[in-house]
Motif scaffolding. Structure first.
Motif, PDB file in Angstrom:
ATOM      1  N   GLU A  56       0.360  -0.904 -11.836  1.00  0.00           N
ATOM      2  CA  GLU A  56      -1.071  -0.635 -11.640  1.00  0.00           C
ATOM      3  C   GLU A  56      -1.295   0.848 -11.330  1.00  0.00           C
ATOM      4  O   GLU A  56      -1.654   1.218 -10.208  1.00  0.00           O
ATOM      5  CB  GLU A  56      -1.611  -1.513 -10.502  1.00  0.00           C
ATOM      6  N   PRO A  57      -1.088   1.724 -12.314  1.00  0.00           N
ATOM      7  CA  PRO A  57      -1.070   3.169 -12.085  1.00  0.00           C
ATOM      8  C   PRO A  57      -2.277   3.725 -11.329  1.00  0.00           C
ATOM      9  O   PRO A  57      -2.138   4.692 -10.581  1.00  0.00           O
ATOM     10  CB  PRO A  57      -0.996   3.739 -13.509  1.00  0.00           C
ATOM     11  N   SER A  58      -3.451   3.143 -11.526  1.00  0.00           N
ATOM     12  CA  SER A  58      -4.649   3.696 -10.889  1.00  0.00           C
ATOM     13  C   SER A  58      -4.878   3.145  -9.478  1.00  0.00           C
ATOM     14  O   SER A  58      -5.803   3.588  -8.787  1.00  0.00           O
ATOM     15  CB  SER A  58      -5.883   3.409 -11.747  1.00  0.00           C
ATOM     16  N   SER A  59      -4.065   2.190  -9.052  1.00  0.00           N
ATOM     17  CA  SER A  59      -4.285   1.538  -7.764  1.00  0.00           C
ATOM     18  C   SER A  59      -3.286   2.026  -6.721  1.00  0.00           C
ATOM     19  O   SER A  59      -2.119   2.267  -7.026  1.00  0.00           O
ATOM     20  CB  SER A  59      -4.158   0.015  -7.912  1.00  0.00           C
ATOM     21  N   TRP A 105      -3.004  10.144  -4.102  1.00  0.00           N
ATOM     22  CA  TRP A 105      -2.578   9.270  -5.181  1.00  0.00           C
ATOM     23  C   TRP A 105      -3.528   9.448  -6.347  1.00  0.00           C
ATOM     24  O   TRP A 105      -4.727   9.636  -6.118  1.00  0.00           O
ATOM     25  CB  TRP A 105      -2.561   7.801  -4.708  1.00  0.00           C
ATOM     26  N   PRO A 106      -3.085   9.440  -7.580  1.00  0.00           N
ATOM     27  CA  PRO A 106      -1.734   9.168  -8.063  1.00  0.00           C
ATOM     28  C   PRO A 106      -0.799  10.353  -7.876  1.00  0.00           C
ATOM     29  O   PRO A 106      -1.243  11.455  -7.540  1.00  0.00           O
ATOM     30  CB  PRO A 106      -1.953   8.881  -9.551  1.00  0.00           C
ATOM     31  N   PRO A 107       0.512  10.148  -8.130  1.00  0.00           N
ATOM     32  CA  PRO A 107       1.489  11.218  -7.920  1.00  0.00           C
ATOM     33  C   PRO A 107       1.203  12.472  -8.740  1.00  0.00           C
ATOM     34  O   PRO A 107       1.616  13.563  -8.354  1.00  0.00           O
ATOM     35  CB  PRO A 107       2.814  10.568  -8.359  1.00  0.00           C
ATOM     36  N   SER A 108       0.495  12.329  -9.873  1.00  0.00           N
ATOM     37  CA  SER A 108       0.195  13.485 -10.722  1.00  0.00           C
ATOM     38  C   SER A 108      -0.666  14.515 -10.004  1.00  0.00           C
ATOM     39  O   SER A 108      -0.729  15.679 -10.400  1.00  0.00           O
ATOM     40  CB  SER A 108      -0.509  13.031 -12.001  1.00  0.00           C
ATOM     41  N   ASP A 152       0.858  -1.188   0.000  1.00  0.00           N
ATOM     42  CA  ASP A 152       0.000   0.000   0.000  1.00  0.00           C
ATOM     43  C   ASP A 152       0.894   1.237   0.000  1.00  0.00           C
ATOM     44  O   ASP A 152       1.748   1.388   0.876  1.00  0.00           O
ATOM     45  CB  ASP A 152      -0.905   0.001   1.233  1.00  0.00           C
ATOM     46  N   VAL A 153       0.696   2.129  -0.988  1.00  0.00           N
ATOM     47  CA  VAL A 153       1.543   3.321  -1.098  1.00  0.00           C
ATOM     48  C   VAL A 153       0.759   4.605  -0.798  1.00  0.00           C
ATOM     49  O   VAL A 153       1.210   5.698  -1.118  1.00  0.00           O
ATOM     50  CB  VAL A 153       2.186   3.407  -2.498  1.00  0.00           C
ATOM     51  N   SER A 154      -0.402   4.443  -0.147  1.00  0.00           N
ATOM     52  CA  SER A 154      -1.236   5.608   0.152  1.00  0.00           C
ATOM     53  C   SER A 154      -1.313   5.903   1.647  1.00  0.00           C
ATOM     54  O   SER A 154      -2.040   6.828   2.042  1.00  0.00           O
ATOM     55  CB  SER A 154      -2.657   5.396  -0.389  1.00  0.00           C
TER      56      SER A 154
END
Length: 237
Positions: free
Chosen positions: A99-102, A47-50, A38-40
């Motif tokens: 998994e860019p959106s996850s 998230w995402p980093p953008s 988990d990166v959130s």
């Protein structure tokens, strides 16, 4: 380097990442090593980093992963933060790009050929046995940049079948640094970012096979007891 916090079934690292699986001391095998991260911060980090400003006070730079064993003198690349030139490189692309959106990144790493087999036999060039999943995190927390190294133990003793997908272990091998060298390169955070209010960390053993099943059971019971106490403490706040 070898401390970790288990809370509500999640493994909180001394960084921004939270490991959902595997649990410490798990015996692993099968086709792949699977790691869920988990990166959130369980939804606390945008998230995402953008959606984040590059000047944000808290954000990820990168995550790299290695499979290490001081006992067996191995350090294999799982993900080194670069994009593989082709599918046969044997390592996984940048973790944060999966998994860019996850907000949960699922790392699926095909075991290399020297880990094929069953049990912990070291015959015929096998490198099976006790390992650490070593997670290196580069990130910014409250305006300060950190680099942390976090190891949690697993055991490569379940059956791993032969497969044409497996690369030679030598192509993934890196220099194995001593625990003191790794610890020296790792920053110390003032506390676990997502679990504050007195949360305690537990010390991890890098050799679960040496402690025996009884010792592992006692360790996990200790974590369960600590988790219950932490739940009560957080509810109090």
């Amino acid at each position: 380097m070898g401390d970790f916090t288990l809370f509500n079934g999640q493994l909180y690292t001394p960084g921004l990442a939270i490991v959902d699986a595997p649990q410490p001391y798990t015996t692993l095998g099968g086709q792949n090593l699977q790691v869920a991260i988990d990166v959130s911060g369980n939804g606390k980090l945008s998230w995402p980093p953008s959606t984040q400003s590059p000047d944000a006070p808290t954000l990820f730079h990168n995550i790299t992963l290695f499979l290490t064993s001081e006992t067996l003198s191995h350090n294999f690349t799982i993900s080194n933060g670069t994009t593989p030139a082709h599918n046969g490189t044997g390592y996984v692309g940048p973790v944060l790009d999966l998994e860019p959106s996850s907000t949960v990144k699922h790392v699926n790493w095909v075991w290399p050929s020297c880990l094929v087999g069953d049990g912990s036999s070291t015959k015929d060039g096998s490198a099976r046995g006790a390992y650490n999943i070593s997670m290196h995190q580069s990130f910014r927390w409250n305006g300060t940049d950190y680099y942390t190294v976090f190891d949690f133990p697993i055991s490569v003793t379940n059956s791993i079948p032969k497969s044409d997908e497996r690369v030679d272990c030598a192509s993934l091998e890196n220099k194995l640094l001593s625990a003191a060298e790794v610890d020296k390169s790792s920053d110390r955070l003032p506390g676990q970012p997502w679990l504050q209010n007195g949360t305690q960390t537990q010390s991890a053993s890098a050799s679960p096979s040496a402690t025996g099943a009884a010792s592992r059971k006692e360790t996990m019971l200790l974590f369960a007891t600590v988790g219950a106490a932490l739940t009560a403490l957080l509810h109090a706040f």
